[in-house]
Design an enzyme around this catalytic site. Sequence first.
Site, mmCIF file in Angstrom:
data_model
loop_
_atom_site.group_PDB
_atom_site.id
_atom_site.type_symbol
_atom_site.label_atom_id
_atom_site.label_comp_id
_atom_site.label_asym_id
_atom_site.label_seq_id
_atom_site.Cartn_x
_atom_site.Cartn_y
_atom_site.Cartn_z
ATOM 1 N N GLN A 96 0.804 -1.218 0.000
ATOM 2 C CA GLN A 96 0.000 0.000 0.000
ATOM 3 C C GLN A 96 0.837 1.269 0.000
ATOM 4 O O GLN A 96 2.041 1.248 0.256
ATOM 5 C CB GLN A 96 -0.922 0.013 1.215
ATOM 6 C CG GLN A 96 -0.191 -0.064 2.546
ATOM 7 C CD GLN A 96 -1.150 -0.288 3.707
ATOM 8 O OE1 GLN A 96 -1.467 0.639 4.436
ATOM 9 N NE2 GLN A 96 -1.614 -1.532 3.872
ATOM 10 N N HIS A 98 0.204 5.695 0.995
ATOM 11 C CA HIS A 98 -0.678 6.698 1.585
ATOM 12 C C HIS A 98 -0.478 8.043 0.892
ATOM 13 O O HIS A 98 0.642 8.383 0.498
ATOM 14 C CB HIS A 98 -0.392 6.853 3.083
ATOM 15 C CG HIS A 98 -0.516 5.577 3.852
ATOM 16 N ND1 HIS A 98 -1.650 4.804 3.813
ATOM 17 C CD2 HIS A 98 0.361 4.932 4.660
ATOM 18 C CE1 HIS A 98 -1.472 3.737 4.577
ATOM 19 N NE2 HIS A 98 -0.266 3.786 5.088
ATOM 20 N N GLU A 133 3.067 7.234 9.031
ATOM 21 C CA GLU A 133 3.042 6.260 10.119
ATOM 22 C C GLU A 133 4.449 5.770 10.415
ATOM 23 O O GLU A 133 5.376 5.938 9.608
ATOM 24 C CB GLU A 133 2.142 5.082 9.773
ATOM 25 C CG GLU A 133 2.590 4.272 8.573
ATOM 26 C CD GLU A 133 1.583 3.200 8.158
ATOM 27 O OE1 GLU A 133 2.025 2.082 7.847
ATOM 28 O OE2 GLU A 133 0.370 3.485 8.120
ATOM 29 N N HIS A 255 4.771 0.186 0.750
ATOM 30 C CA HIS A 255 5.241 -0.608 1.882
ATOM 31 C C HIS A 255 4.240 -1.715 2.196
ATOM 32 O O HIS A 255 3.093 -1.680 1.765
ATOM 33 C CB HIS A 255 5.453 0.269 3.116
ATOM 34 C CG HIS A 255 4.208 0.939 3.608
ATOM 35 N ND1 HIS A 255 3.733 2.115 3.060
ATOM 36 C CD2 HIS A 255 3.317 0.600 4.590
ATOM 37 C CE1 HIS A 255 2.621 2.469 3.677
ATOM 38 N NE2 HIS A 255 2.343 1.567 4.610
ATOM 39 N N ARG A 274 -4.120 0.739 -2.381
ATOM 40 C CA ARG A 274 -3.518 -0.606 -2.370
ATOM 41 C C ARG A 274 -2.929 -0.968 -3.729
ATOM 42 O O ARG A 274 -3.463 -0.591 -4.761
ATOM 43 C CB ARG A 274 -4.563 -1.640 -1.948
ATOM 44 C CG ARG A 274 -5.040 -1.435 -0.517
ATOM 45 C CD ARG A 274 -6.123 -2.418 -0.118
ATOM 46 N NE ARG A 274 -6.516 -2.202 1.276
ATOM 47 C CZ ARG A 274 -7.430 -1.308 1.662
ATOM 48 N NH1 ARG A 274 -8.056 -0.583 0.744
ATOM 49 N NH2 ARG A 274 -7.708 -1.159 2.942
#
Length: 385
Positions: A96, A98, A133, A255, A274
């Site tokens: 995926q 972001h 994240e 990642h 994704r």
Amino acid sequence: MDRLTNTIRPYAWGSTTAIPALLGTEPTGEPQAEMWMGAHPGAPSRLDRGAGATTLGAVIDADPEGELGAAAVARFGPRLPFLLKLLAAGAPLSLQVHPDLEQARAGFEDEERRAIPVDAGHRNYKDPNHKPEMICALTPFDGLCGFRPPHEAADLLDGLGVDSLKPYADLLRAHPEDAALREVLTAVLTADREETAATVAEAAAAAVRLGGPYEPYAALVHDYPGDPGVIAAMLLNHVRLQPGEAMFLGAGVPHAYIAGLGVELLANSDNVLRAGLTPKHVDVPELLKVTKFTAGDPEVLRPEGGAEEVYETPIDEFRLSRFVLAPGGASHTLPHGAPQILLCTAGSPRAGELTLAPGESVFVPAGEKTELSGTGTVFRATVVV
């Protein structure tokens, strides 16, 4: 401060044993993937200040400045801007990417205008926020992070000896970095699904036979047979974190987590594009728009500092640090200008008057002075204001 009651999410990829082992509870036989600590509406932490159980989100909504502090509200709005998790991967998570903040806002507004239900399977943007994240390993932790240099990815594909992968290897060697990675990822994700499944099966058999650098990718096909994400994953760097090490994942970086138990801290968002290793929706054009096609070695973060060991990242929505409290050591007064969540992962340390067991956590409102003492390991999640 408030002792938190937290929800464990039973996602199919979750380990059946890792979180129970940390908590000292019996496994149920079902996957226990993530324990959420925060005010995300999907699974908010609960607390009780004497008037009955309520959610952390409701407490913050009732008095944002009192709970978060004026500086945090002015900078991030009247909500807790981070989500803290225990993450236990027993099988690979989806490959995926972001979006950044501008992409998230534009994508969310576009899907709102088109009246796509927020819970629709083909919706990409659940909210107008970005989702940087980081993951900090509690056990050895395997993941994929960022693109390999194209020539290294070409060598890896060629080494499998699979004829149908040769065109991808040739493309990786024939173009500049950005174009090569973009063209090959596009080709992998848009190829005929039946042909791709045959290629994945042949590549997986070769990876099992060869082992070594192919071992992480061989594991993927066990859970996702025929998935083009298995080939896409070979474009990425494999990373193994040792306990205490971490990695930061910014916008646009492809990642996936493969296996292990860790503490994850992220901005309060659900936005995921994704690329594979999933039965869920893959929006290839949107994915390509968000992905950064830049190769490089992933940076492994190690905590820096004295008593409070900090994992430095380039964003302000969250800040992760760690206290390793030795027997007979000094107590530590925490900064109190911003909201914080404290998570115990070992021992029996004390936060103020509360003794924490592994897996237990507390919410400390802005302005409340707190002292850490005793023996054990405590992770501290807060914001930068």
